[in-house]
Design a protein around this motif. Structure first.
Motif, PDB file in Angstrom:
ATOM      1  N   THR A  71      29.713  39.114  28.984  1.00  0.00           N
ATOM      2  CA  THR A  71      31.090  40.058  29.708  1.00  0.00           C
ATOM      3  C   THR A  71      31.867  40.304  29.195  1.00  0.00           C
ATOM      4  OG1 THR A  71      32.310  38.420  31.094  1.00  0.00           O
ATOM      5  CG2 THR A  71      29.828  39.677  32.111  1.00  0.00           C
ATOM      6  N   SER A  89      25.589  38.658  31.171  1.00  0.00           N
ATOM      7  CA  SER A  89      25.475  40.075  31.075  1.00  0.00           C
ATOM      8  C   SER A  89      24.509  40.271  30.071  1.00  0.00           C
ATOM      9  CB  SER A  89      26.616  40.403  31.478  1.00  0.00           C
ATOM     10  OG  SER A  89      26.269  42.178  31.165  1.00  0.00           O
ATOM     11  N   HIS A  91      24.338  43.983  30.350  1.00  0.00           N
ATOM     12  CA  HIS A  91      24.743  45.368  30.763  1.00  0.00           C
ATOM     13  C   HIS A  91      24.834  46.371  29.158  1.00  0.00           C
ATOM     14  CE1 HIS A  91      27.592  49.050  31.706  1.00  0.00           C
ATOM     15  NE2 HIS A  91      28.878  48.600  30.934  1.00  0.00           N
ATOM     16  N   THR A 284      34.220  47.395  26.454  1.00  0.00           N
ATOM     17  CA  THR A 284      32.961  46.611  26.515  1.00  0.00           C
ATOM     18  C   THR A 284      32.499  47.414  24.868  1.00  0.00           C
ATOM     19  OG1 THR A 284      31.909  49.342  27.532  1.00  0.00           O
ATOM     20  CG2 THR A 284      32.601  47.093  28.690  1.00  0.00           C
TER      21      THR A 284
END
Length: 322
Positions: A71, A89, A91, A284
């Protein structure tokens, strides 16, 4: 008399034994070093070197993979890179595969690899087969011109002017047509075709087969290994080529994945759906960058094991017989 004879026999046997022992010692002393049994210390040193080299190669890949699966909060807490995804994660991968920019770039790269590899393979096979057959009119001059172009490649400006005059700027064909034939792959295929038995061609012509029939029914089935390796070379080249898109495509929204990745790594920017550039260095950004690297590397790692077994049989044979 028997004592003398026995002593002579023993002397002769001892002489033969000494001679054989001397020859064995001389043979053992003159054996090449690579035929000797390695010592335990030498074996341990080789294992240690191989372990260190493997660790040096695998460690960066592991850091990239671990960071991409972490993350943004963990990556920030770890100082920008993670050695283990404590907070697992996906993502970043979801953002890449569903995002308008990276998703489009991935599709462009896949289509470029498929179409470019097919076109390059077809053109290279046809030209290599023509240059491999004896008696082709002008074959020697074509081969010489090809080798001259390989030894003295055109510069960036002449190549751009040719592409511009052909009207290929901002067109995906500019990423394929200027490099449709690689001279190294051409020489390898030509050498392999020349190594095929001439009796096969004579028998096919006696049965009334034409050149394309011979190529399709005889040459290609016998050349699967070298064609697989050459196709792999072309595919990797198209997949990793970032410079031509940067040079010939003015719209960043149409760039392939390798060009987008280059921009992310060097400048920390990416392109939006409209083709404009915007900063991507947010919370991110590091995980997205690492995930993009993983997406760019994994296809080559997946395909390579299936092609690796053809390398010795294909490329080396064609190169030696050229």
């Amino acid at each position: 008399m028997s004592l003398v004879t026995g002593a002579a026999a023993r002397h002769t046997e001892n002489g033969h034994a000494k001679d054989s022992h001397t020859k064995g010692s001389r043979t053992k002393a003159t054996r090449p070093a690579w035929q000797e049994k390695p010592k335990a210390l030498t074996t341990a040193g080789k294992v240690l070197v191989m372990v260190l080299i493997t660790a040096a190669v695998v460690a960066p890949f592991w850091v990239v993979l671990a960071t991409s699966l972490s993350t943004a909060r963990q990556v920030t807490a770890d100082g920008g890179y993670s050695l283990w995804p404590r907070e697992f994660s996906l993502h970043a991968f979801h953002q890449i595969l569903t995002g308008s920019t990276a998703g489009r770039a991935l599709v462009v790269s896949l289509l470029l690899v498929v179409v470019g590899t097919a076109v390059s393979l077809a053109a290279t096979v046809l030209l290599a087969y023509a240059l491999a057959r004896p008696g082709v009119i002008g074959g020697g001059w074509v081969l010489k011109m090809t080798l001259v172009a390989f030894l003295f490649p055109p510069g960036i400006i002449p190549a751009y002017l040719v592409v511009d005059n052909l009207g290929l700027i901002d067109d995906y064909s500019s990423l394929v047509l200027p490099v449709v034939i690689d001279v190294f792959n051409l020489v390898v295929l030509r050498g392999f075709f020349q190594g095929l038995p001439g009796e096969l061609f004579e028998a096919a012509r006696l049965d009334g087969a034409g050149e394309f029939t011979v190529l399709w029914r005889i040459v290609l089935p016998l050349s699967r290994s070298v064609i697989a390796v050459v196709g792999f070379f072309y595919g990797v080249t198209y997949w990793n080529d970032f410079f031509r898109a940067l040079f010939y495509l003015n719209d960043p929204g149409r760039w392939p994945l390798s060009t987008l990745l280059r921009l992310l790594v060097t400048q920390g920017v990416t392109a939006d759906a409209n083709g404009t550039t915007a900063s991507a260095l947010k919370d991110t950004s590091r995980t997205t960058l690492m995930a993009t690297i993983v997406v760019a590397v994994v296809p080559v790692l997946v395909v390579y094991p299936f092609v690796q077994r053809f390398f010795t049989k294909g490329v080396l044979t064609g190169a030696v017989k050229s």
